[in-house]
Scaffold this active site. Sequence first.
Site, PDB file in Angstrom:
ATOM      1  N   LYS A 149      20.563 -57.939 -14.864  1.00  0.00           N
ATOM      2  CA  LYS A 149      20.964 -58.200 -13.707  1.00  0.00           C
ATOM      3  C   LYS A 149      20.142 -58.587 -12.663  1.00  0.00           C
ATOM      4  O   LYS A 149      19.176 -58.621 -12.838  1.00  0.00           O
ATOM      5  CB  LYS A 149      22.118 -56.457 -13.354  1.00  0.00           C
ATOM      6  N   ASP A 172      22.456 -55.856 -20.937  1.00  0.00           N
ATOM      7  CA  ASP A 172      22.707 -55.837 -19.783  1.00  0.00           C
ATOM      8  C   ASP A 172      21.559 -56.484 -18.320  1.00  0.00           C
ATOM      9  O   ASP A 172      21.272 -55.577 -17.983  1.00  0.00           O
ATOM     10  CB  ASP A 172      23.934 -55.509 -19.020  1.00  0.00           C
ATOM     11  N   ASP A 180      25.355 -59.856 -23.402  1.00  0.00           N
ATOM     12  CA  ASP A 180      23.592 -60.668 -22.779  1.00  0.00           C
ATOM     13  C   ASP A 180      23.077 -60.238 -24.366  1.00  0.00           C
ATOM     14  O   ASP A 180      22.847 -60.844 -24.665  1.00  0.00           O
ATOM     15  CB  ASP A 180      23.452 -59.896 -22.152  1.00  0.00           C
TER      16      ASP A 180
END
Length: 338
Positions: A250, A248, A235
Amino acid sequence: MKPLLPICRLLRLLNRFPVKPSPPVSFSTSSYLCSQKKKSSYEAVDQAKYCRLVRSVLSRGPVQTPESLFKEDDVLYGPVSKCKVPEQEQQARVPQHWFPIFNEEKNGKPHTNGSSSPLKIPLQRNMIPSVTRILQHTMPSEQSFFLERWKQRMVLELGEDGFAEYTSNVFLQGKQFHEALESILSPQENLKGGEEHPQCGYIKSVQHILKEIGSVQALESAVQHEALQYVGLLDCVAEYQGKLCVIDWKTSEKPKPFIQNTYDNPLQVVAYMGAVNHDANYSFQVQCGLIVVAYKDGSPAHPHFMDEELCSKYWAKWLLRLEEYTEKQKNQSIPKPE
């Protein structure tokens, strides 16, 4: 008082005659005496099974939801967190072939020039498995069981079409969230109409995290580990509180305040870290990781920072999963990626 007189006379007459005491009563355990007693039909009932049935019926509410079902499971079977692998077994499992997560030959630091664009290497389709594929095919049996049970209950509640629509919407929201973040973190792009953006709740959730991020080095960029033979699409690589991290992003429908709540996400982060550190396309080295869990209602996201020591521990677990995948592929239980 007159009706009592005959009774009193009768009692005096009885006292004149001796009365023999009745013989003592004894109880016998012989089959004959036991057979004389009428057997109840309830004695043949499996009491444990009957108790479980009653408890199951009484525990059901008028409306079943995934949350209520999980709470019911906690009551009946106990929290999942109690089922832990023994420490001896955890210590016994070590990677057969160790490979370091950090690259001693790469000492380069990230570019500090703010005008340079972040790396955005496209992911090439090839025969090398992806990080996501490896984690999916080596998922622990307990985790796989609960995931499958959750899917079945969602299908019962929403129906096949409803569950397909639900998963499609979740995927779409995650994609739009990542696109919005890419626009925000890219120095050449700006998020237009942020107030009307469908992901404004998620963006509001991560505002306090974005204030701590700077020096973005990569966005939605592919990585490949030449030695361990796996690929992935990370990412973001940027500085968080002054430390370069693989980040990352989420999304979640329920709070995840602890890193244990993120399941395999730490393994995904360290897999990307190891690939970045051994990929020639990246001149720098990453030593930390960050998992950010954002919420649609705009409540503050939970950041899970992974320092060098924690990353090294998860890296050992990732190597085990990678070896397990390789072994399964050799046994032809996993089809090769296209």
